[in-house]
Enzyme design. Structure first.
Site, PDB file in Angstrom:
ATOM      1  N   LEU A 109       0.859  -1.492  -0.277  1.00  0.00           N
ATOM      2  CA  LEU A 109       0.006   0.088  -0.236  1.00  0.00           C
ATOM      3  C   LEU A 109       1.121   0.924  -0.276  1.00  0.00           C
ATOM      4  CD1 LEU A 109      -2.722  -1.585   2.425  1.00  0.00           C
ATOM      5  CD2 LEU A 109      -2.702  -1.032   0.293  1.00  0.00           C
ATOM      6  N   ASP A 156       4.206   4.787  -7.443  1.00  0.00           N
ATOM      7  CA  ASP A 156       3.536   4.979  -5.849  1.00  0.00           C
ATOM      8  C   ASP A 156       4.288   6.272  -5.212  1.00  0.00           C
ATOM      9  OD1 ASP A 156       3.397   2.429  -6.154  1.00  0.00           O
ATOM     10  OD2 ASP A 156       4.512   1.224  -4.651  1.00  0.00           O
TER      11      ASP A 156
HETATM   12  C1  GLA Z   1       5.901  -1.565  -6.140  1.00  0.00           C
HETATM   13  C2  GLA Z   1       6.924  -0.079  -7.467  1.00  0.00           C
HETATM   14  C3  GLA Z   1       5.829   0.452  -8.359  1.00  0.00           C
HETATM   15  C4  GLA Z   1       5.464  -0.481  -9.161  1.00  0.00           C
HETATM   16  C5  GLA Z   1       4.531  -2.002  -8.365  1.00  0.00           C
HETATM   17  C6  GLA Z   1       4.083  -2.854  -9.033  1.00  0.00           C
HETATM   18  O1  GLA Z   1       4.958  -0.654  -5.336  1.00  0.00           O
HETATM   19  O2  GLA Z   1       6.755   0.428  -5.871  1.00  0.00           O
HETATM   20  O3  GLA Z   1       6.456   1.166  -8.872  1.00  0.00           O
HETATM   21  O4  GLA Z   1       6.200  -1.332  -9.812  1.00  0.00           O
HETATM   22  O5  GLA Z   1       5.054  -2.435  -7.226  1.00  0.00           O
HETATM   23  O6  GLA Z   1       2.951  -2.771  -9.995  1.00  0.00           O
END
Ligand code: GLA
Length: 343
Positions: A109, A156
């Site tokens: 998350l 993220d």
């Molecule tokens: C992690 C990474 C993101 C993305 C997700 C998978 O959260 O920080 O950049 O690659 O995994 O979608």
């Protein structure tokens, strides 16, 4: 007196918070120029900062109760690199006291992005940095690459910096163009933390990234975003073929999801989970079990793992008003310390 003052003897000089995120569709596409569809969650992390007049940073995490001391110029260990990376990349040359508090759980998350975005927002306030919300997100990504050692994409930090809890944020991770997209009518989002600790998340993540970069190289494209015909990936050797198939099909699912009603969106989420489990191999047997329980509920449109994988959280799209009842039923059956986080 607030906790910062109790700990450090003076009130904070800057304070900021940032949200975690849950991704509805578009997993493991953001380091290949693809599309993602996250939304912010109500859980946030807060960072308070103050100058301490010394040559070291003193960092305290309220949830772990840990205090870390990091001399200027070093990056430290544990949670320190997340903050110290933000400090160094923002040109901080003096010792800071920092207090981290909040309730974004670790595991899928984006607690690390929330920590970076909150820290950078607090620094922007403290030093009057000229940093817009996209620059700020990109600096967070740079912290992950250079200080934490995770070769993450931009989703993220972009979501933590720019998304809200009322809509999904479609991000084209190549151009960074974005727009708000409403949730499918008649549906609400349910997030459950499986309680399965993430294992090998960092090494597994970097390995997947290397695999899809190699797949793109063998296909002669800059990024897998440039491949739309699934037949093209069938020429690759395994495991590159399966990895590329996931990324190419996942991009198509995001674009399809933009037009979908709740029922179809749910089907896309189910297909995304199967692809992450079978082709991308980033799920976990216990997470699969939780996703299966959710998918078997009559008021669930669809469910999948969310985030990097290897354990952590799951997301479901549920008939509006039914999320709490679904969570209760599923958690009772699953056990394993699972907890409902959203709504
Ligand atoms: C992690 C990474 C993101 C993305 C997700 C998978 O959260 O920080 O950049 O690659 O995994 O979608």
């Amino acid at each position: 007196m607030n906790t910062f003052e109790t700990l450090f003897g003076t009130p904070p000089q800057a304070s900021a918070s940032a949200a975690g995120r849950v991704n509805l569709l578009g997993e493991h596409t953001d380091y290949q120029g693809g599309f993602v569809l996250p939304t912010a969650i109500p859980q946030r992390l807060t960072v308070e900062l103050g100058r301490n007049g010394t040559q070291e940073h003193v960092l305290h995490s309220l949830s772990s109760g840990q205090t870390l001391r990091v001399p200027l110029g070093e990056k430290g260990e544990g949670f320190a690199p997340y903050l110290v990376g933000c400090f160094q990349l923002s040109g901080v040359q003096e010792g800071l006291n920092a207090l981290i508090s909040g309730n974004v759980p670790s595991g899928g998350l984006s607690s690390s992005a929330a920590l970076e975005v909150a820290t950078l927002r607090a620094l922007r306030g403290l030093y009057g940095l000229e940093l817009n919300d996209v620059d700020l997100a990109l600096r967070g990504v740079q912290v992950e690459h250079e200080f934490v050692g995770v070769k993450c994409g931009v989703m993220d930090q972009m979501a933590s910096s720019l998304a809200d809890t009322q809509t999904m944020l479609l991000i084209d991770t190549r151009s960074l163009e974005r727009r708000s997209v409403p949730f499918p009518a008649g549906a609400e989002v349910l997030v459950i933390d499986s309680g399965v600790p993430r294992r090998l998340a960092e090494s597994g993540y970097n390995q997947r990234r290397a695999e899809v970069e190699e797949a793109a190289r063998q296909l002669g494209v800059k990024e897998l975003r440039d491949v739309t015909d699934l037949a093209a990936v069938e020429t690759l050797p395994e495991p590159l073929r399966a990895r590329a198939r996931h990324v190419v099909s996942e991009n198509a699912r995001v674009l399809r999801g933009l037009q979908a009603d709740a029922a179809e969106f749910g089907q896309l989420m189910n297909a995304s989970h199967a692809s992450l489990r079978d082709d991308y191999a980033v799920s976990h047997p216990k997470v699969d079990e939780l996703v299966n329980l959710l998918q078997a509920q009559p008021s669930v449109y669809g469910a999948r793992m969310t985030g990097a994988g290897f354990g952590g959280a799951v997301v479901a799209l549920v008939r509006v008003g039914q999320a709490a009842a679904v969570a209760q039923a599923v958690i009772a059956e699953f056990g394993n310390d699972a907890v409902q986080l959203v709504p």
